[in-house]
Write a protein that holds these residues in place. Sequence first.
Motif, PDB file in Angstrom:
ATOM      1  N   THR A  65       9.475  33.536  32.621  1.00 54.08           N
ATOM      2  CA  THR A  65       9.001  32.181  32.920  1.00 54.08           C
ATOM      3  C   THR A  65      10.046  31.151  32.531  1.00 54.08           C
ATOM      4  O   THR A  65      10.210  30.132  33.218  1.00 54.08           O
ATOM      5  CB  THR A  65       7.680  31.908  32.179  1.00 54.08           C
ATOM      6  N   VAL A  66      10.744  31.389  31.444  1.00 51.63           N
ATOM      7  CA  VAL A  66      11.838  30.500  31.040  1.00 51.63           C
ATOM      8  C   VAL A  66      12.843  30.376  32.178  1.00 51.63           C
ATOM      9  O   VAL A  66      13.301  29.276  32.521  1.00 51.63           O
ATOM     10  CB  VAL A  66      12.525  31.030  29.763  1.00 51.63           C
ATOM     11  N   LYS A  67      13.171  31.493  32.781  1.00 52.69           N
ATOM     12  CA  LYS A  67      14.118  31.498  33.905  1.00 52.69           C
ATOM     13  C   LYS A  67      13.541  30.764  35.112  1.00 52.69           C
ATOM     14  O   LYS A  67      14.246  29.974  35.764  1.00 52.69           O
ATOM     15  CB  LYS A  67      14.476  32.935  34.277  1.00 52.69           C
ATOM     16  N   GLN A  68      12.262  31.005  35.418  1.00 53.89           N
ATOM     17  CA  GLN A  68      11.641  30.379  36.583  1.00 53.89           C
ATOM     18  C   GLN A  68      11.597  28.855  36.460  1.00 53.89           C
ATOM     19  O   GLN A  68      11.676  28.139  37.458  1.00 53.89           O
ATOM     20  CB  GLN A  68      10.227  30.928  36.775  1.00 53.89           C
ATOM     21  N   ARG A  69      11.487  28.353  35.256  1.00 54.88           N
ATOM     22  CA  ARG A  69      11.392  26.903  35.038  1.00 54.88           C
ATOM     23  C   ARG A  69      12.763  26.220  34.984  1.00 54.88           C
ATOM     24  O   ARG A  69      12.827  24.990  34.940  1.00 54.88           O
ATOM     25  CB  ARG A  69      10.633  26.614  33.737  1.00 54.88           C
ATOM     26  N   TYR A  70      13.824  27.004  34.984  1.00 49.51           N
ATOM     27  CA  TYR A  70      15.157  26.410  34.840  1.00 49.51           C
ATOM     28  C   TYR A  70      15.615  25.790  36.163  1.00 49.51           C
ATOM     29  O   TYR A  70      15.498  26.398  37.226  1.00 49.51           O
ATOM     30  CB  TYR A  70      16.183  27.456  34.395  1.00 49.51           C
ATOM     31  N   ILE A  71      16.159  24.562  36.090  1.00 47.11           N
ATOM     32  CA  ILE A  71      16.642  23.837  37.266  1.00 47.11           C
ATOM     33  C   ILE A  71      18.144  23.622  37.102  1.00 47.11           C
ATOM     34  O   ILE A  71      18.598  23.139  36.066  1.00 47.11           O
ATOM     35  CB  ILE A  71      15.942  22.471  37.418  1.00 47.11           C
ATOM     36  N   GLU A  72      18.901  23.976  38.132  1.00 47.40           N
ATOM     37  CA  GLU A  72      20.353  23.782  38.050  1.00 47.40           C
ATOM     38  C   GLU A  72      20.918  22.988  39.219  1.00 47.40           C
ATOM     39  O   GLU A  72      22.106  22.675  39.241  1.00 47.40           O
ATOM     40  CB  GLU A  72      21.076  25.126  37.959  1.00 47.40           C
ATOM     41  N   THR A  73      20.070  22.643  40.199  1.00 54.23           N
ATOM     42  CA  THR A  73      20.523  21.871  41.352  1.00 54.23           C
ATOM     43  C   THR A  73      19.869  20.499  41.344  1.00 54.23           C
ATOM     44  O   THR A  73      18.639  20.388  41.309  1.00 54.23           O
ATOM     45  CB  THR A  73      20.185  22.594  42.668  1.00 54.23           C
ATOM     46  N   PHE A  74      20.691  19.462  41.362  1.00 58.21           N
ATOM     47  CA  PHE A  74      20.210  18.085  41.338  1.00 58.21           C
ATOM     48  C   PHE A  74      21.024  17.247  42.324  1.00 58.21           C
ATOM     49  O   PHE A  74      22.153  17.594  42.665  1.00 58.21           O
ATOM     50  CB  PHE A  74      20.371  17.470  39.934  1.00 58.21           C
TER      51      PHE A  74
END
Length: 244
Positions: A65-74
């Motif tokens: 879940t930690v991975k699923q919540r990570y955002i790297e594109t903005f």
Amino acid sequence: MKYSLLWLLPAAALALAACTPSASSVPSSAATAETPLSTLAPDPTEPPDATPAPTPQPTPVPEETVKQRYIETFTAPDLDIDTTVTANGCTLTLEDSLDTEPELLVYSSFVDRVNGDLDQLDTLLGEDLSFVGAMETEAAEFQRGQGGMATQTIHELHTMTWQEVEGASDYTRAQLQQYLADYDLQQWTMVAVDLDWTYTPEKEAAGPQLPAGRYQRYFLLGSPSGSSDLKLYNLYWEDFYPQT
């Protein structure tokens, strides 16, 4: 290129070294006219001076879940910024570009601290009171002319990919799992900062705890349930990654 933020830490900012998240407090509800009197009376089964049971710590967020919540594109911020700021005896220089909103937020926190602008700084910060306190203390020191920094140079800052974050130490990853649970962060990201700083002659003579030089810092940003606004929540030092 990316903009680097100088998080140059005077003695007060050293409080961030541990980077251990503190659980958010839950405000107690005020009694109202509709509150039954029975709920306001002391529990007769408890001794008068009994210590209340501690609030259970939330269960760590599963690693997947930690991975699923990570955002790297903005998206890139559409904003002109000053890449050199001189205030309270310190010159802050940004040598990189700001390519994402998280990078802008991190750089803004450096600007606000050098300017000693606590009100503006507070709009960038999350609910971790120990982190907020350390950031506010540094800004207040600059405001009083006691920041101790002569220069701060941000060589580079960039929004980290999941692959970069995934390489963190086992201890750091366990911390992140607990941190996301403690503050209910539904989205989060990390910004890496490559920076250096120099001290004023007075600060050098006093013997700073952290020598002037070049360092790497890692800012955690997130947004909790019910909010889409990213805030600064925590700061990690070189031990974010395994140490040899």
